[in-house]
Design a protein around this motif. Structure first.
Motif, mmCIF file in Angstrom:
data_model
loop_
_atom_site.group_PDB
_atom_site.id
_atom_site.type_symbol
_atom_site.label_atom_id
_atom_site.label_comp_id
_atom_site.label_asym_id
_atom_site.label_seq_id
_atom_site.Cartn_x
_atom_site.Cartn_y
_atom_site.Cartn_z
ATOM 1 N N GLU A 67 0.818 -1.225 0.000
ATOM 2 C CA GLU A 67 0.000 0.000 0.000
ATOM 3 C C GLU A 67 0.841 1.259 0.000
ATOM 4 O OE1 GLU A 67 -3.430 2.450 0.130
ATOM 5 O OE2 GLU A 67 -3.212 0.329 -0.341
ATOM 6 N N LEU A 68 1.932 1.270 0.755
ATOM 7 C CA LEU A 68 2.743 2.479 0.923
ATOM 8 C C LEU A 68 4.059 2.383 0.152
ATOM 9 C CD1 LEU A 68 2.263 2.944 4.786
ATOM 10 C CD2 LEU A 68 0.806 3.775 2.947
ATOM 11 N N THR A 69 4.059 1.653 -0.921
ATOM 12 C CA THR A 69 5.280 1.371 -1.680
ATOM 13 C C THR A 69 6.087 2.623 -1.981
ATOM 14 O OG1 THR A 69 3.956 -0.310 -2.809
ATOM 15 C CG2 THR A 69 6.174 0.125 -3.680
ATOM 16 N N LEU A 70 7.323 2.670 -1.477
ATOM 17 C CA LEU A 70 8.305 3.714 -1.793
ATOM 18 C C LEU A 70 7.830 5.122 -1.460
ATOM 19 C CD1 LEU A 70 9.571 2.280 -5.209
ATOM 20 C CD2 LEU A 70 10.620 2.013 -2.968
ATOM 21 N N GLU A 71 6.919 5.257 -0.495
ATOM 22 C CA GLU A 71 6.450 6.583 -0.081
ATOM 23 C C GLU A 71 7.351 7.226 0.965
ATOM 24 O OE1 GLU A 71 2.257 6.841 0.893
ATOM 25 O OE2 GLU A 71 1.738 5.529 -0.782
ATOM 26 N N GLY A 72 8.321 6.465 1.492
ATOM 27 C CA GLY A 72 9.278 7.088 2.393
ATOM 28 C C GLY A 72 9.214 6.630 3.830
ATOM 29 N N SER A 73 8.607 5.482 4.101
ATOM 30 C CA SER A 73 8.491 5.033 5.493
ATOM 31 C C SER A 73 9.060 3.640 5.730
ATOM 32 C CB SER A 73 7.013 5.040 5.922
ATOM 33 O OG SER A 73 6.257 4.121 5.139
ATOM 34 N N ARG A 74 9.614 2.987 4.716
ATOM 35 C CA ARG A 74 9.880 1.555 4.826
ATOM 36 C C ARG A 74 10.920 1.201 5.886
ATOM 37 N NH1 ARG A 74 7.100 -2.980 4.568
ATOM 38 N NH2 ARG A 74 8.308 -4.779 3.819
ATOM 39 N N PHE A 75 12.070 1.850 5.893
ATOM 40 C CA PHE A 75 13.084 1.537 6.901
ATOM 41 C C PHE A 75 12.513 1.735 8.303
ATOM 42 C CE2 PHE A 75 16.388 3.101 9.803
ATOM 43 C CZ PHE A 75 17.295 2.046 9.788
ATOM 44 N N SER A 76 11.807 2.813 8.512
ATOM 45 C CA SER A 76 11.241 3.088 9.834
ATOM 46 C C SER A 76 10.210 2.044 10.224
ATOM 47 C CB SER A 76 10.605 4.485 9.844
ATOM 48 O OG SER A 76 11.586 5.473 9.621
ATOM 49 N N ASP A 77 9.400 1.593 9.280
ATOM 50 C CA ASP A 77 8.426 0.546 9.580
ATOM 51 C C ASP A 77 9.133 -0.757 9.959
ATOM 52 O OD1 ASP A 77 6.251 2.190 9.064
ATOM 53 O OD2 ASP A 77 6.066 1.567 6.975
ATOM 54 N N LEU A 78 10.170 -1.109 9.216
ATOM 55 C CA LEU A 78 10.880 -2.359 9.485
ATOM 56 C C LEU A 78 11.582 -2.337 10.838
ATOM 57 C CD1 LEU A 78 12.487 -3.143 5.996
ATOM 58 C CD2 LEU A 78 10.463 -4.206 7.015
ATOM 59 N N THR A 79 12.253 -1.235 11.159
ATOM 60 C CA THR A 79 12.979 -1.188 12.429
ATOM 61 C C THR A 79 12.017 -1.159 13.612
ATOM 62 O OG1 THR A 79 13.200 1.232 12.186
ATOM 63 C CG2 THR A 79 15.056 -0.129 11.474
ATOM 64 N N ARG A 80 10.897 -0.453 13.458
ATOM 65 C CA ARG A 80 9.908 -0.433 14.548
ATOM 66 C C ARG A 80 9.391 -1.853 14.810
ATOM 67 N NH1 ARG A 80 6.518 2.463 12.223
ATOM 68 N NH2 ARG A 80 5.039 0.882 11.529
ATOM 69 N N ILE A 81 9.019 -2.549 13.768
ATOM 70 C CA ILE A 81 8.491 -3.906 13.927
ATOM 71 C C ILE A 81 9.562 -4.839 14.489
ATOM 72 C CG2 ILE A 81 7.634 -5.901 12.646
ATOM 73 C CD1 ILE A 81 6.183 -3.905 10.795
ATOM 74 N N ALA A 82 10.798 -4.690 14.014
ATOM 75 C CA ALA A 82 11.884 -5.531 14.521
ATOM 76 C C ALA A 82 12.094 -5.325 16.013
ATOM 77 C CB ALA A 82 13.170 -5.237 13.745
#
Length: 677
Positions: free
Chosen positions: A619-634
């Motif tokens: 849904e949010l492909t390449l909008e600028g949040s991916r690294f932050s989403d991954l580290t938060r979940i990790a």
């Protein structure tokens, strides 16, 4: 490790720099963020409403300067982007996690975040938040949103660098810059705790964003296309950033519960639904499947004829596509964005459209496509995730009512919606990415808020509620349907107790199993959605009637009000999807799914979290949040401690190195962050 903030980093924001050219009376907003001067203003009077607007505009100018770096840092170090041979070496080093402290990389910038932070610090230190006109506070909404922007900037900075210097007073003197090394250095949890306890930001909960008068003409591009922007979308709503702070920290049930409360408050106050967007079936994708030897169902091919999705319209250039949160009107779910200038004469421009194959600043319309110069493309990991999705469709050939649902591994069609073609060459390198075509950088969408809410509900112990955000949408009809099916089940079970005929008992058992097989909301979760987060209450039946499942945006077609993946007739069901994800995790990490009820729930929570992570990617492909989403979940996986020590680190490492196998080992959190330069 950060030892100090250099003078080079701080000098740029040591004074409030207002690079603006517009009337102090604010009679025209066309040039709100124009850069035609570089005046440094020290200790001015900002007790007047117009002066306040002047400084608010200066903060927004600082947000424009941040925009490209924010996106690049998040996406180059996520798993969704890959680079072409045309890519800038700075992008390559960033993507490879190859940033030794002695190197200078133009995207390894803490300055852009502190530029926003210190502008906000100055405003908040000098602005009279109690200023009234005719008995009405004329500045409190703006004051609250500046506090929210400061919190947002701090959160982004600490996400990228792991530890940051923290200060709330504006740095305006050289001596303060020299003493910056003595400022406290905080990690993610410490920054969030400081923002919540030292800034009193929660006193602004429920505050609406300021409204300066609707949408503005931002000027015309070099080729004469008018750009209009909506000023209320410049701000981060307070309740959203409060939700994000508690979600990011994730220290147990209480933090997740507070996060969910703030997301609920924002969605309820603004009457916002995750609307029924969907994507067209891609003819190109179906041709690709046929070329690979797949036999496509005839009913699916029939759907291509009538397919006309609306999801990609979210990213249209002008405000007639954007939702007005006060009235819930409009087609889009944009909540906050950073609009970039139409050309360099007008202000701060963005390199992102060009990096993704589209020259927003071209002089001629036939020069906008730059496929041969594209630098950033979707990764094979993203393509594989997208293509692995089932597409759920309604088989009109057998049941025009929409009750017959089928599925086929056609993939998620959002991929085919967002990578456009110049119409002359269908090679991948000649495609462009539509999300940056209008030179706007999206920070939040309604879909983002709902998925963050789902993430919080999941970690609260309600993975079924989180799955409902993906499948059906949170509303009264969902709760009522679950209750009706439970009542039917109880009826059949009660009747069986009075029967003696084996055939009748068998028939009623079959009916009971059918009634309950697709019920996935527990009684506890139903109560939560009726009494606390009242999406499912009778009182809010009308307000959230338009809520739909987000997964349908790319993996479902639509007939009338029916979406293929929603409801009891679809195979996109909790009882099927969640166990499949649990087995996938078990195989990938060599773990055993727990057998006890408590631990099984924890495994379901972990699996639903991965489903949400997949949905963020789609849904949010390449909008600028991916690294932050991954580290938060990790980090949340590490705190949960389900599958042993540092499960989150191993999970993060697998995500990144599946997309880019040559990257160094990233299992340790210390290896995730940028060197502070």
């Amino acid at each position: 490790m950060i030892t100090k903030i250099s003078r080079r980093q701080l000098i740029g924001f040591s004074f409030i720099i207002c690079q603006l050219s517009f009337s102090i009376a604010f009679t025209s907003c066309e040039d709100m963020l124009e850069v035609e001067s570089t005046r440094q203003v020290v200790d001015p009077d900002i007790d007047q409403k117009t002066d306040s607007l002047f400084y608010a505009a200066g903060i927004l100018n600082a947000m424009q300067q941040l925009a490209d770096v924010y996106v690049i840092q998040n996406e180059m170090r996520g798993d969704l982007a890959d680079l072409t041979t045309k890519a800038d070496t700075a992008l390559v080093h960033l993507a490879n996690y190859d940033l030794p402290t002695h190197n200078t990389n133009k995207y390894d910038s803490a300055y852009v975040y502190y530029n926003v932070i210190n502008n906000c610090n100055y405003y908040l230190a000098h602005r009279d938040s109690l200023l009234e006109r005719s008995g009405r506070n004329v500045v409190i909404n703006e004051y609250a949103c500046v506090a929210a922007l400061r919190a947002w900037a701090y959160l982004q900075a600490v996400r990228q660098f792991g530890k940051v210097k923290f200060f709330l007073s504006p740095l305006t003197k050289v001596s303060e810059i020299d003493d910056a090394g003595n400022l406290p250095e905080y990690d993610v949890d410490q920054v969030i705790t400081a923002l919540l306890t030292e800034t009193d930001i929660e006193r602004f909960k429920g505050m609406e964003v300021p409204n300066y008068g609707g949408d503005f003409n931002f000027g015309s591009t070099n080729r004469g296309t008018t750009k209009r922007v909506q000023q209320r979308l410049f701000f981060v709503p307070v309740d959203i950033i409060l939700g994000d702070l508690y979600l990011e920290r994730g220290n147990g049930y209480s933090d997740y519960s507070k996060a969910a409360e703030y997301y609920w408050s924002y969605l309820y106050s603004n009457k916002l639904c995750a609307k029924s967007y969907y994507s067209s079936l891609s003819v190109e994708r179906l041709i690709e499947l046929e070329s690979a030897g797949a036999t496509l169902p005839e009913a699916l091919l029939q759907r291509v004829v009538s397919a006309s999705g609306n999801w990609s319209g979210i990213f249209a250039a002008n405000t007639n596509s954007y939702v007005d949160p006060s009235t819930s009107t409009g087609a889009s779910d944009i909540v906050t964005y950073i609009p970039m200038a139409v050309n360099k004469i007008k202000g701060v421009t963005s390199n992102l459209p060009r990096m993704f194959g589209y020259n927003y600043y071209a002089i001629h319309a036939d020069s906008v496509y730059m496929g041969s110069e594209i630098q950033i493309v979707p990764s094979q990991a993203y393509n594989a995730l997208s293509d692995s999705c089932l597409y759920y469709y309604i088989d009109n050939s057998t049941d025009a009512s929409g009750n017959t649902r089928s599925s086929f591994k056609a993939g998620d069609m959002r991929r085919w919606e967002i990578f456009g073609s110049n119409g002359r060459d269908r090679q991948d390198t000649c495609q462009y990415f539509i999300k940056y075509q209008p030179a706007n950088i999206i920070l939040y969408r309604v879909a983002t808020v709902y998925m963050h809410l789902a993430e919080a509900l999941n970690r609260m112990g309600h993975p079924d509620a989180a799955f409902a955000v993906l499948k059906d949408g949170l509303n009264y009809d969902l709760v009522n349907s679950m209750n009706t099916q439970k009542q039917q089940y109880n009826y059949y079970i009660t009747a069986i107790a009075t029967m003696s005929d084996p055939d009748s008992i068998a028939d009623y058992r079959r009916l009971a199993e059918e009634a309950i097989r697709n019920v996935y909301l527990t009684d506890t979760t139903t109560s939560l959605l009726v009494n606390r987060f009242q999406f499912g209450s009778v009182a809010n039946q009308s307000m959230f009637a338009a809520n739909h499942g987000i997964h349908a945006h790319g993996s479902s077609d639509r007939v009338n009000n029916n979406l293929g993946s929603e409801g009891i007739h679809s195979d996109y069901q909790y009882r099927l999807v969640v166990p499949a994800k649990m087995e996938e995790i078990a195989a990938a990490f060599g773990v055993t799914i727990p057998a006890t009820a408590t631990d099984t729930l924890a495994a379901q929570i972990d699996a639903v979290e991965d489903l949400l992570c997949d949905e963020y990617a789609l849904e949010l492909t390449l909008e600028g949040s991916r690294f932050s989403d991954l580290t938060r979940i990790a980090r949340h996986k590490n705190k949960a401690g389900l599958y042993g020590a540092n499960y989150g680190g191993r999970w993060f490492d697998r995500k990144i190195r599946t997309a880019r196998p040559g990257v160094k080992d990233l299992t340790q959190e210390s290896s995730w962050y940028l060197p502070f330069q």
